[in-house]
Design a protein around this motif. Structure first.
Motif, PDB file in Angstrom:
ATOM      1  N   GLY A 277       0.810  -1.216   0.000  1.00  0.00           N
ATOM      2  CA  GLY A 277       0.000   0.000   0.000  1.00  0.00           C
ATOM      3  C   GLY A 277       0.840   1.261   0.000  1.00  0.00           C
ATOM      4  N   GLU A 278       1.849   1.296   0.869  1.00  0.00           N
ATOM      5  CA  GLU A 278       2.730   2.457   0.940  1.00  0.00           C
ATOM      6  C   GLU A 278       3.477   2.666  -0.374  1.00  0.00           C
TER       7      GLU A 278
ATOM      8  N   GLN B 165      -5.841   8.808  -7.476  1.00  0.00           N
ATOM      9  CA  GLN B 165      -6.348   7.448  -7.245  1.00  0.00           C
ATOM     10  C   GLN B 165      -7.371   7.068  -8.314  1.00  0.00           C
TER      11      GLN B 165
ATOM     12  N   ARG C 231       2.529   6.555  -6.995  1.00  0.00           N
ATOM     13  CA  ARG C 231       1.446   7.364  -7.576  1.00  0.00           C
ATOM     14  C   ARG C 231       1.685   8.855  -7.348  1.00  0.00           C
TER      15      ARG C 231
ATOM     16  N   TYR D  21      -9.592   1.028  -4.146  1.00  0.00           N
ATOM     17  CA  TYR D  21      -8.171   1.305  -4.339  1.00  0.00           C
ATOM     18  C   TYR D  21      -7.615   2.099  -3.156  1.00  0.00           C
ATOM     19  N   SER D  22      -8.389   3.064  -2.646  1.00  0.00           N
ATOM     20  CA  SER D  22      -7.950   3.856  -1.500  1.00  0.00           C
ATOM     21  C   SER D  22      -7.699   2.959  -0.294  1.00  0.00           C
TER      22      SER D  22
ATOM     23  N   GLU E 211      -4.327   1.229  -0.720  1.00  0.00           N
ATOM     24  CA  GLU E 211      -3.201   2.113  -0.396  1.00  0.00           C
ATOM     25  C   GLU E 211      -3.056   2.298   1.110  1.00  0.00           C
ATOM     26  N   ASN E 212      -4.165   2.245   1.843  1.00  0.00           N
ATOM     27  CA  ASN E 212      -4.126   2.443   3.294  1.00  0.00           C
ATOM     28  C   ASN E 212      -4.000   1.126   4.061  1.00  0.00           C
ATOM     29  N   ASP E 213      -3.716   0.034   3.312  1.00  0.00           N
ATOM     30  CA  ASP E 213      -3.526  -1.298   3.911  1.00  0.00           C
ATOM     31  C   ASP E 213      -4.742  -1.775   4.702  1.00  0.00           C
TER      32      ASP E 213
ATOM     33  N   LEU F  87       2.520   1.712  -3.456  1.00  0.00           N
ATOM     34  CA  LEU F  87       1.599   2.226  -4.473  1.00  0.00           C
ATOM     35  C   LEU F  87       1.376   3.728  -4.301  1.00  0.00           C
ATOM     36  N   LYS F  88       1.191   4.138  -3.065  1.00  0.00           N
ATOM     37  CA  LYS F  88       0.973   5.564  -2.791  1.00  0.00           C
ATOM     38  C   LYS F  88       2.215   6.383  -3.141  1.00  0.00           C
TER      39      LYS F  88
END
Length: 307
Positions: free
Chosen positions: A4-5, A18, A11, A31-32, A35-37, A7-8
């Motif tokens: 997640g980290e 997103q 991006r 998807y959010s 990214e926030n696991d 991908l963020k």
């Protein structure tokens, strides 16, 4: 960073939203959460997202570290190799080693790390013992049972192959080389597989086992992936020319050996080049004393070791 980290991180550095990244694969809320696991990601969805980002999957996983503890070990190991007299680094690695040594049962990764420390640092630190017969027998039993080797199997093999008998080494190399599914393997796995073969060639040169050296050099040259790496190719042809010189006393073979040493020095690896010069001088002296066909009671000075 985890998935997640990572991908963020990618991006944001690509200045994409997103919504842009998830369109066609996932809704933005899902998807959010990834990214926030807060949610796992399926392989197909991850591949789609990476395609949207124009990021290669291998590049992605260089940022995403699943095993932070192992990454930290590798960084500490490499730092100690560069500065073996650095007291703070030494203390940290010794603490980790003692923790492993005290564990009654260890997994393959822990065995690999402990033996890598013993194999390299017993030369520098009195607190670290040498590899012993019990270590080599344990590793041989583990590897001899397997027909498919993964990364830690190859790391163990690369570090421990100097301690096996020729019969044991031959059995394990037949399992390890050629690398099964080589095109699907990561670079660390392939590097350690090839290093195992190079280390075996190196040891047999010191033992004056010329027919065995010739057999393993031929095996290495038959591996397409081996020859794609300039580093492995350079080491292989150095060993090949050195072995040819020791066997035939051909001055042209010595010139070729010295050329490979110069190339090693020119590309910036002075420590290794110095070790190679020392090695050639030592083995040439033994050759002059008519001892080249006998075992040399000294370990090679520039074995290719992995942590």
């Amino acid at each position: 960073m985890n998935i997640g980290e990572t991908l963020k991180f990618i991006r944001k550095n690509k200045k994409q939203t997103q919504r842009e990244i998830s369109k066609g694969y996932l809704d933005r809320t899902t998807y959010s959460r990834i990214e926030n696991d807060e949610r796992s990601v399926r392989i197909n969805d991850l591949q789609g997202v990476l395609n949207k980002m124009s990021v290669n999957v291998h590049e992605f996983f260089t940022f995403a570290k699943f095993d932070l503890e192992q990454q930290q070990f590798k960084e500490l190991f490499d730092a100690c190799k560069e500065q073996p007299e650095h007291e703070r680094l030494k203390k940290q690695l010794l603490t980790y080693y003692k923790k492993l040594a005290a564990k009654p049962t260890k997994n393959l990764r822990e065995h690999s790390n402990q033996l890598a420390i013993k194999n390299y640092f017993h030369h520098y630190w009195k607190e670290i013992p040498e590899i012993n017969a019990s270590d080599s027998e344990m590793v041989y039993r583990v590897l001899a049972k397997k027909n498919y080797y993964f990364q830690y199997d190859y790391i163990l093999l690369a570090n421990m192959i100097p301690y096996f008998s020729e019969q044991q080494a031959s059995i394990l190399i037949k399992r390890a080389i050629p690398i099964k599914d080589e095109e699907q393997r990561d670079e660390i796995t392939k590097n350690n597989a090839f290093n195992a073969l190079l280390n075996l060639i190196h040891v047999r040169i010191y033992e004056g086992e010329w027919l065995i050296v010739k057999k393993y050099v031929k095996l290495a040259k038959r591996q397409p992936g081996f020859l794609k790496s300039y580093k492995h190719r350079l080491d292989l042809y150095y060993f090949d020319s050195l072995f040819t010189y020791l066997l035939t006393k051909d001055p042209k073979a010595l010139e070729k050996t010295q050329l490979f040493i110069k190339v090693t020095e020119d590309i910036g690896d002075k420590n290794k080049a110095d070790a190679m010069k020392e090695e050639v001088a030592l083995l040439s002296q033994n050759l002059g004393e008519n001892a080249a066909a006998k075992a040399v009671n000294r370990k090679p000075t520039n074995l290719i070791k992995e942590g």
